[in-house]
Design a protein around this motif. Structure first.
Motif, short mmCIF file in Angstrom:
data_model
loop_
_atom_site.label_atom_id
_atom_site.label_comp_id
_atom_site.label_asym_id
_atom_site.label_seq_id
_atom_site.Cartn_x
_atom_site.Cartn_y
_atom_site.Cartn_z
N GLU A 186 0.83 -1.21 0.00
CA GLU A 186 0.00 0.00 0.00
C GLU A 186 0.86 1.26 0.00
OE1 GLU A 186 -3.36 2.22 2.80
OE2 GLU A 186 -2.91 0.08 3.08
N VAL A 187 1.93 1.23 0.80
CA VAL A 187 2.80 2.41 0.90
C VAL A 187 3.52 2.69 -0.41
CG1 VAL A 187 4.90 3.31 2.01
CG2 VAL A 187 3.12 2.20 3.40
N ILE A 188 4.06 1.64 -1.05
CA ILE A 188 4.88 1.87 -2.24
C ILE A 188 4.05 2.17 -3.49
CG2 ILE A 188 6.76 0.47 -1.35
CD1 ILE A 188 5.91 -1.81 -3.09
N GLN A 189 2.73 2.20 -3.35
CA GLN A 189 1.90 2.64 -4.47
C GLN A 189 2.04 4.15 -4.69
OE1 GLN A 189 -2.13 1.39 -3.75
NE2 GLN A 189 -1.71 -0.77 -4.22
N ALA A 190 2.46 4.85 -3.65
CA ALA A 190 2.66 6.30 -3.78
C ALA A 190 3.88 6.57 -4.66
CB ALA A 190 2.85 6.92 -2.40
N PRO A 191 3.82 7.54 -5.54
CA PRO A 191 4.93 7.85 -6.45
C PRO A 191 6.27 8.06 -5.73
CG PRO A 191 2.96 9.04 -7.11
CD PRO A 191 2.64 8.41 -5.79
N ASP A 192 6.22 8.69 -4.57
CA ASP A 192 7.46 8.97 -3.84
C ASP A 192 8.18 7.70 -3.39
OD1 ASP A 192 7.03 11.63 -4.16
OD2 ASP A 192 6.33 12.00 -2.12
N PHE A 193 7.46 6.59 -3.27
CA PHE A 193 8.05 5.35 -2.78
C PHE A 193 8.07 4.24 -3.83
CE2 PHE A 193 5.98 7.27 1.06
CZ PHE A 193 7.16 7.74 1.63
N ALA A 194 7.80 4.61 -5.08
CA ALA A 194 7.73 3.62 -6.15
C ALA A 194 9.07 2.91 -6.37
CB ALA A 194 7.27 4.28 -7.44
N LEU A 195 10.18 3.57 -6.00
CA LEU A 195 11.49 2.96 -6.21
C LEU A 195 11.67 1.70 -5.38
CD1 LEU A 195 14.28 4.85 -4.23
CD2 LEU A 195 11.84 5.18 -3.82
N PHE A 196 10.86 1.52 -4.34
CA PHE A 196 10.98 0.34 -3.48
C PHE A 196 10.21 -0.87 -4.02
CE2 PHE A 196 11.57 3.93 -0.46
CZ PHE A 196 12.87 3.63 -0.08
N ALA A 197 9.47 -0.66 -5.11
CA ALA A 197 8.73 -1.76 -5.74
C ALA A 197 9.69 -2.55 -6.61
CB ALA A 197 7.57 -1.22 -6.56
N VAL A 198 9.99 -3.79 -6.23
CA VAL A 198 10.95 -4.62 -6.95
C VAL A 198 10.20 -5.68 -7.76
CG1 VAL A 198 12.82 -6.29 -6.71
CG2 VAL A 198 12.76 -4.26 -5.25
N ASP A 199 10.40 -5.65 -9.07
CA ASP A 199 9.83 -6.66 -9.96
C ASP A 199 10.81 -7.84 -10.01
OD1 ASP A 199 9.37 -8.21 -12.39
OD2 ASP A 199 7.99 -6.63 -12.98
N PHE A 200 10.43 -8.95 -9.42
CA PHE A 200 11.33 -10.10 -9.29
C PHE A 200 11.90 -10.54 -10.64
CE2 PHE A 200 11.85 -14.74 -9.48
CZ PHE A 200 12.88 -14.90 -8.58
N ARG A 201 11.04 -10.76 -11.61
CA ARG A 201 11.52 -11.26 -12.91
C ARG A 201 12.42 -10.27 -13.61
NH1 ARG A 201 6.94 -13.85 -16.62
NH2 ARG A 201 8.83 -14.26 -17.84
N ALA A 202 12.04 -9.00 -13.62
CA ALA A 202 12.83 -7.99 -14.32
C ALA A 202 14.21 -7.82 -13.69
CB ALA A 202 12.09 -6.65 -14.32
N TYR A 203 14.24 -7.75 -12.37
CA TYR A 203 15.52 -7.58 -11.67
C TYR A 203 16.42 -8.80 -11.85
CZ TYR A 203 14.81 -3.17 -9.16
OH TYR A 203 14.66 -1.84 -8.83
N LEU A 204 15.84 -10.00 -11.73
CA LEU A 204 16.64 -11.20 -11.84
C LEU A 204 17.25 -11.33 -13.23
CD1 LEU A 204 17.67 -13.81 -10.56
CD2 LEU A 204 15.58 -14.95 -11.37
N SER A 205 16.46 -11.10 -14.26
CA SER A 205 16.98 -11.18 -15.63
C SER A 205 18.08 -10.15 -15.85
CB SER A 205 15.85 -10.97 -16.64
OG SER A 205 14.95 -12.05 -16.62
N ARG A 206 17.87 -8.94 -15.37
CA ARG A 206 18.85 -7.88 -15.54
C ARG A 206 20.17 -8.22 -14.84
NH1 ARG A 206 16.85 -2.58 -12.95
NH2 ARG A 206 15.09 -3.14 -14.26
N MET A 207 20.08 -8.73 -13.63
CA MET A 207 21.29 -9.03 -12.86
C MET A 207 21.99 -10.28 -13.38
SD MET A 207 19.75 -8.07 -9.08
CE MET A 207 21.29 -8.03 -8.18
N LEU A 208 21.23 -11.28 -13.81
CA LEU A 208 21.85 -12.48 -14.37
C LEU A 208 22.53 -12.16 -15.69
CD1 LEU A 208 22.32 -15.50 -14.18
CD2 LEU A 208 20.11 -15.86 -15.31
N ARG A 209 21.90 -11.31 -16.49
CA ARG A 209 22.50 -10.89 -17.76
C ARG A 209 23.81 -10.14 -17.51
NH1 ARG A 209 18.45 -8.53 -19.42
NH2 ARG A 209 17.64 -10.14 -20.85
N ALA A 210 23.81 -9.23 -16.56
CA ALA A 210 25.02 -8.47 -16.23
C ALA A 210 26.12 -9.41 -15.73
CB ALA A 210 24.71 -7.41 -15.17
#
Length: 227
Positions: A186-210
């Motif tokens: 509920e908290v991270i739905q606010a624009p100011d806290f959106a950076l704390f929303a972690v998309d598991f698939r997107a982050y994992l693919s990005r980090m594994l690729r790197a």
């Protein structure tokens, strides 16, 4: 509720064990680990609670066994997929896509992986933990060989297993962060806290690729220096 009699033969015991694990998996697909009771699993598996404890002396040992089965099945699927990927310039992207697709299909696996060290490795005996680690090591080594054949830059020998272990660590961390509590969501739905929303698939693919491209670059640089 009709409960089954105690299994007698080895085949019956294996069938009973599989039924218990399947019941636990069904419940876990809809509930958090902390909310599940052994009595609930026993009822879903149609066994009395005492019988359940004959197979799994603790809730942790039950879900550790479930995680072990899920890991072994995933690694077998990885080996099959890796065998079909040509060792060419597009191999890294295909490997990343394979990891992404196979893990996305297995939310139970990634959720259990996230609580492996904080919960599941507690309240189990030495023999159970040794067997768990031994079986996982064997499957990781076998899958690592396939990964090295697909990505030849993973040298010296053992580089494939190292990548698998690093991916495991990424899953532990990213799944823990991405599975937010209702309050956090509920908290991270606010624009100011959106950076704390972690998309598991997107982050994992990005980090594994790197990780893989970085290892490929290091191997290339090493070969240039050796020439």
């Amino acid at each position: 509720m009709t409960f089954q009699r105690r299994a007698m033969s080895d085949a019956q015991k294996q069938t009973r064990r599989a039924a218990i694990l399947a019941a636990a998996a069904r419940i876990y697909a809809e509930r958090d680990y902390a909310d599940i009771t052994m009595a609930e699993v026993a009822s879903a598996a149609h066994v009395v609670k005492g019988t359940l404890y004959l197979y799994f002396p603790s809730k942790e040992s039950l879900f550790l066994a479930l995680l072990g089965e899920q890991l072994d099945e995933w690694l077998a699927t990885l080996r099959s997929g890796l065998a079909e990927i040509a060792a060419d310039e597009a191999a890294i992207e295909r490997v990343v896509a394979l990891f992404d697709a196979t893990l996305a299909e297995r939310p139970t696996l990634t959720r259990l992986t996230a609580i492996l060290y904080s919960i599941l490795e507690h309240n189990v005996d030495v023999a159970t933990m040794r067997d768990f680690k031994q079986r996982r090591r064997e499957h990781l080594q076998a899958t690592g060989i396939y990964l090295e054949q697909t990505l030849p830059f993973l040298t010296p020998q053992g580089g494939g297993m190292d990548v698998l272990l690093q991916c495991h660590v990424l899953v532990v961390g990213l799944r823990s962060v991405s599975d937010s509590t209702p309050v956090v969501r509920e908290v991270i739905q606010a624009p100011d806290f959106a950076l704390f929303a972690v998309d598991f698939r997107a982050y994992l693919s990005r980090m594994l690729r790197a990780l893989l491209w970085g290892m490929a670059a290091q191997t290339t640089q090493r070969h240039i220096k050796e020439q």
